[in-house]
Design a protein around this motif. Structure first.
Motif, PDB file in Angstrom:
ATOM      1  N   ARG A 124       0.839  -1.208   0.000  1.00  0.00           N
ATOM      2  CA  ARG A 124       0.000   0.000   0.000  1.00  0.00           C
ATOM      3  C   ARG A 124       0.868   1.249   0.000  1.00  0.00           C
ATOM      4  NH1 ARG A 124      -3.397  -3.061   3.539  1.00  0.00           N
ATOM      5  NH2 ARG A 124      -5.360  -3.558   2.488  1.00  0.00           N
ATOM      6  N   VAL A 125       1.978   1.203   0.751  1.00  0.00           N
ATOM      7  CA  VAL A 125       2.902   2.347   0.770  1.00  0.00           C
ATOM      8  C   VAL A 125       3.474   2.593  -0.623  1.00  0.00           C
ATOM      9  CG1 VAL A 125       5.121   3.160   1.676  1.00  0.00           C
ATOM     10  CG2 VAL A 125       3.465   2.080   3.217  1.00  0.00           C
ATOM     11  N   ASP A 126       3.708   1.492  -1.368  1.00  0.00           N
ATOM     12  CA  ASP A 126       4.236   1.629  -2.738  1.00  0.00           C
ATOM     13  C   ASP A 126       3.167   1.996  -3.746  1.00  0.00           C
ATOM     14  OD1 ASP A 126       6.734   1.021  -1.833  1.00  0.00           O
ATOM     15  OD2 ASP A 126       6.605  -1.122  -2.321  1.00  0.00           O
ATOM     16  N   GLY A 127       1.905   2.130  -3.280  1.00  0.00           N
ATOM     17  CA  GLY A 127       0.838   2.565  -4.182  1.00  0.00           C
ATOM     18  C   GLY A 127       0.071   1.452  -4.848  1.00  0.00           C
ATOM     19  N   ALA A 128       0.188   0.218  -4.354  1.00  0.00           N
ATOM     20  CA  ALA A 128      -0.545  -0.891  -4.966  1.00  0.00           C
ATOM     21  C   ALA A 128      -2.033  -0.790  -4.641  1.00  0.00           C
ATOM     22  CB  ALA A 128       0.014  -2.219  -4.456  1.00  0.00           C
ATOM     23  N   SER A 129      -2.865  -1.157  -5.609  1.00  0.00           N
ATOM     24  CA  SER A 129      -4.314  -1.139  -5.403  1.00  0.00           C
ATOM     25  C   SER A 129      -4.738  -2.369  -4.593  1.00  0.00           C
ATOM     26  CB  SER A 129      -5.034  -1.132  -6.746  1.00  0.00           C
ATOM     27  OG  SER A 129      -4.725  -2.331  -7.458  1.00  0.00           O
ATOM     28  N   GLU A 130      -5.984  -2.346  -4.098  1.00  0.00           N
ATOM     29  CA  GLU A 130      -6.490  -3.493  -3.328  1.00  0.00           C
ATOM     30  C   GLU A 130      -6.548  -4.751  -4.189  1.00  0.00           C
ATOM     31  OE1 GLU A 130      -6.975  -3.789  -0.194  1.00  0.00           O
ATOM     32  OE2 GLU A 130      -6.575  -1.703   0.293  1.00  0.00           O
ATOM     33  N   TRP A 131      -6.934  -4.581  -5.479  1.00  0.00           N
ATOM     34  CA  TRP A 131      -6.987  -5.744  -6.365  1.00  0.00           C
ATOM     35  C   TRP A 131      -5.592  -6.340  -6.538  1.00  0.00           C
ATOM     36  CZ3 TRP A 131     -10.061  -9.268  -8.355  1.00  0.00           C
ATOM     37  CH2 TRP A 131      -9.597 -10.040  -9.417  1.00  0.00           C
ATOM     38  N   ARG A 132      -4.570  -5.501  -6.671  1.00  0.00           N
ATOM     39  CA  ARG A 132      -3.207  -6.020  -6.853  1.00  0.00           C
ATOM     40  C   ARG A 132      -2.709  -6.719  -5.570  1.00  0.00           C
ATOM     41  NH1 ARG A 132       2.050  -2.629  -9.118  1.00  0.00           N
ATOM     42  NH2 ARG A 132       3.434  -4.446  -9.321  1.00  0.00           N
ATOM     43  N   ILE A 133      -3.076  -6.165  -4.425  1.00  0.00           N
ATOM     44  CA  ILE A 133      -2.681  -6.811  -3.166  1.00  0.00           C
ATOM     45  C   ILE A 133      -3.360  -8.175  -3.042  1.00  0.00           C
ATOM     46  CG2 ILE A 133      -2.851  -6.637  -0.648  1.00  0.00           C
ATOM     47  CD1 ILE A 133      -2.651  -3.588  -0.991  1.00  0.00           C
ATOM     48  N   TYR A 134      -4.680  -8.188  -3.384  1.00  0.00           N
ATOM     49  CA  TYR A 134      -5.437  -9.449  -3.293  1.00  0.00           C
ATOM     50  C   TYR A 134      -4.883 -10.484  -4.271  1.00  0.00           C
ATOM     51  CZ  TYR A 134      -9.182 -12.515  -4.971  1.00  0.00           C
ATOM     52  OH  TYR A 134      -9.889 -13.600  -5.436  1.00  0.00           O
ATOM     53  N   TRP A 135      -4.670 -10.081  -5.513  1.00  0.00           N
ATOM     54  CA  TRP A 135      -4.276 -11.030  -6.561  1.00  0.00           C
ATOM     55  C   TRP A 135      -2.792 -11.394  -6.497  1.00  0.00           C
ATOM     56  CZ3 TRP A 135      -7.363 -13.877  -9.529  1.00  0.00           C
ATOM     57  CH2 TRP A 135      -6.793 -14.548 -10.592  1.00  0.00           C
ATOM     58  N   GLY A 136      -1.946 -10.390  -6.173  1.00  0.00           N
ATOM     59  CA  GLY A 136      -0.498 -10.619  -6.259  1.00  0.00           C
ATOM     60  C   GLY A 136       0.167 -11.011  -4.957  1.00  0.00           C
ATOM     61  N   ILE A 137      -0.495 -10.760  -3.822  1.00  0.00           N
ATOM     62  CA  ILE A 137       0.142 -11.061  -2.528  1.00  0.00           C
ATOM     63  C   ILE A 137      -0.656 -12.099  -1.734  1.00  0.00           C
ATOM     64  CG2 ILE A 137       0.834 -10.089  -0.303  1.00  0.00           C
ATOM     65  CD1 ILE A 137       1.419  -7.476  -1.737  1.00  0.00           C
ATOM     66  N   ILE A 138      -1.953 -11.819  -1.540  1.00  0.00           N
ATOM     67  CA  ILE A 138      -2.765 -12.687  -0.672  1.00  0.00           C
ATOM     68  C   ILE A 138      -2.972 -14.072  -1.298  1.00  0.00           C
ATOM     69  CG2 ILE A 138      -4.982 -12.957   0.452  1.00  0.00           C
ATOM     70  CD1 ILE A 138      -3.253 -10.876   1.750  1.00  0.00           C
ATOM     71  N   LEU A 139      -3.381 -14.106  -2.576  1.00  0.00           N
ATOM     72  CA  LEU A 139      -3.675 -15.402  -3.188  1.00  0.00           C
ATOM     73  C   LEU A 139      -2.448 -16.323  -3.268  1.00  0.00           C
ATOM     74  CD1 LEU A 139      -6.320 -14.799  -5.998  1.00  0.00           C
ATOM     75  CD2 LEU A 139      -6.619 -15.492  -3.620  1.00  0.00           C
ATOM     76  N   PRO A 140      -1.262 -15.838  -3.675  1.00  0.00           N
ATOM     77  CA  PRO A 140      -0.099 -16.749  -3.673  1.00  0.00           C
ATOM     78  C   PRO A 140       0.239 -17.276  -2.281  1.00  0.00           C
ATOM     79  CG  PRO A 140       0.349 -14.844  -5.048  1.00  0.00           C
ATOM     80  CD  PRO A 140      -0.932 -14.568  -4.348  1.00  0.00           C
ATOM     81  N   LEU A 141       0.036 -16.443  -1.236  1.00  0.00           N
ATOM     82  CA  LEU A 141       0.301 -16.919   0.129  1.00  0.00           C
ATOM     83  C   LEU A 141      -0.751 -17.921   0.607  1.00  0.00           C
ATOM     84  CD1 LEU A 141       1.334 -13.564   1.874  1.00  0.00           C
ATOM     85  CD2 LEU A 141       2.829 -15.461   1.236  1.00  0.00           C
TER      86      LEU A 141
END
Length: 301
Positions: free
Chosen positions: A199-216
């Motif tokens: 979020r500090v780097d400016g990522a959107s919620e969709w990018r956090i959900y798709w690129g960080i949460i789902l792989p984990l």
């Protein structure tokens, strides 16, 4: 001439005391070993008892009809045959039912994983008013038996012209209260450091959900995928209510044709059931390690 020192009555000799002490040390070891063997034998017996219906199904699928109906019944087949595996493809459109079941269970699994994970991410990570109320409603839906909503759901889909179609089977199963609850618990256990940095780097919620949460969340997603796939693959009631033709029916509903009011064709039924089990067993073997990790991390027992 040598003399032997007399041993006083009531007092053991030095050698005898050592033997007694050694015997006392071995006694707990022997007790522990006996308990281990007893536990192992009991576990094997309980495991065989739980596997008995599957063992009976496998043996019955390879028995000739005369052997199945013989009295007294036997578990082990007197002779082996493959006639039931050949005949089941001729008596019902087995290939068509297989394809329908793959489309139904596979589509529901993929779509439900997407929608369940999106709803769970919102409940676990996004603060909004009424989040607790939504969670309580999901828990209430989790406790509601499916049979309660069966007739109203059928009436609504019939009004939309979706009965006796594959979309009519799939659409009501596109999300699931259990899946949302399961993934919400897993997402809550994930550390927030990575998404806060994103979020500090400016990522959107969709990018956090798709690129960080789902792989984990790969272990939890695979575990939930197995639950969805198995439940819909084996489901009999919903396809039986929604489908009136073979073109839109599934394997459990097709195999039910071998069960009449007075006659049950056990050989064909067991051969078809054995073939129907193969995809679920294969799916479990492929994700076995992730399944155990998913169960452990979500705390589900």
């Amino acid at each position: 001439m040598t003399t032997t020192k007399p041993v006083r009555p009531g007092k053991p000799a030095v050698g005898g005391a050592a033997t007694t002490a050694s015997a006392r040390r071995r006694r707990p070891v022997n007790t522990h070993r006996a308990a281990t063997w007893l536990l192992a034998i009991t576990s094997v017996a309980i495991g065989l008892l739980m596997l008995l219906p599957i063992i009976w199904m496998v043996f019955t699928a390879f028995k000739p009809e005369s052997d199945i109906v013989s009295a007294p019944p036997t578990l082990w087949p007197r002779e082996l045959t493959l006639e039931h595996f050949v005949e089941v493809w001729d008596r019902i459109p087995f290939a068509r039912l297989y394809v329908n079941t793959i489309v139904f269970a596979g589509s529901v699994t993929i779509i439900s994983l997407l929608f369940d994970s999106m709803a769970a991410y919102a409940l676990a990570r996004l603060p909004f008013k009424g989040r607790a109320v939504v969670m309580v409603l999901i828990l209430l839906l989790l406790m509601l038996p499916f049979q309660v909503t069966l007739i109203p759901l059928y009436d609504m889909l019939n009004g939309m012209g979706l009965t006796n179609t594959l979309p009519g089977l799939i659409i009501p199963r596109m999300t699931n209260a259990f899946g949302i609850f399961f993934l919400t618990q897993f997402f809550l256990s994930l550390p927030k450091d990575l998404e806060e940095a994103a979020r500090v780097d400016g990522a959107s919620e969709w990018r956090i959900y798709w690129g960080i949460i789902l792989p984990l969340s790969r272990p939890a997603l695979l575990t939930l995928g197995l639950f969805h796939f198995q439940y819909n693959w084996n489901d009999l009631l919903w396809p039986l209510v929604m489908s009136s033709s073979v073109e839109t029916s599934t394997l459990p509903a097709g195999l039910a044709l071998f069960m009449g009011q007075h006659v049950v064709e056990y050989g064909l039924l067991m051969a078809g059931s054995l073939l129907a089990m193969l995809p679920v067993i294969l799916f479990f073997l492929l994700i076995q390690r992730s399944f155990v990790a998913g169960i452990a991390t979500t705390g589900l027992k």
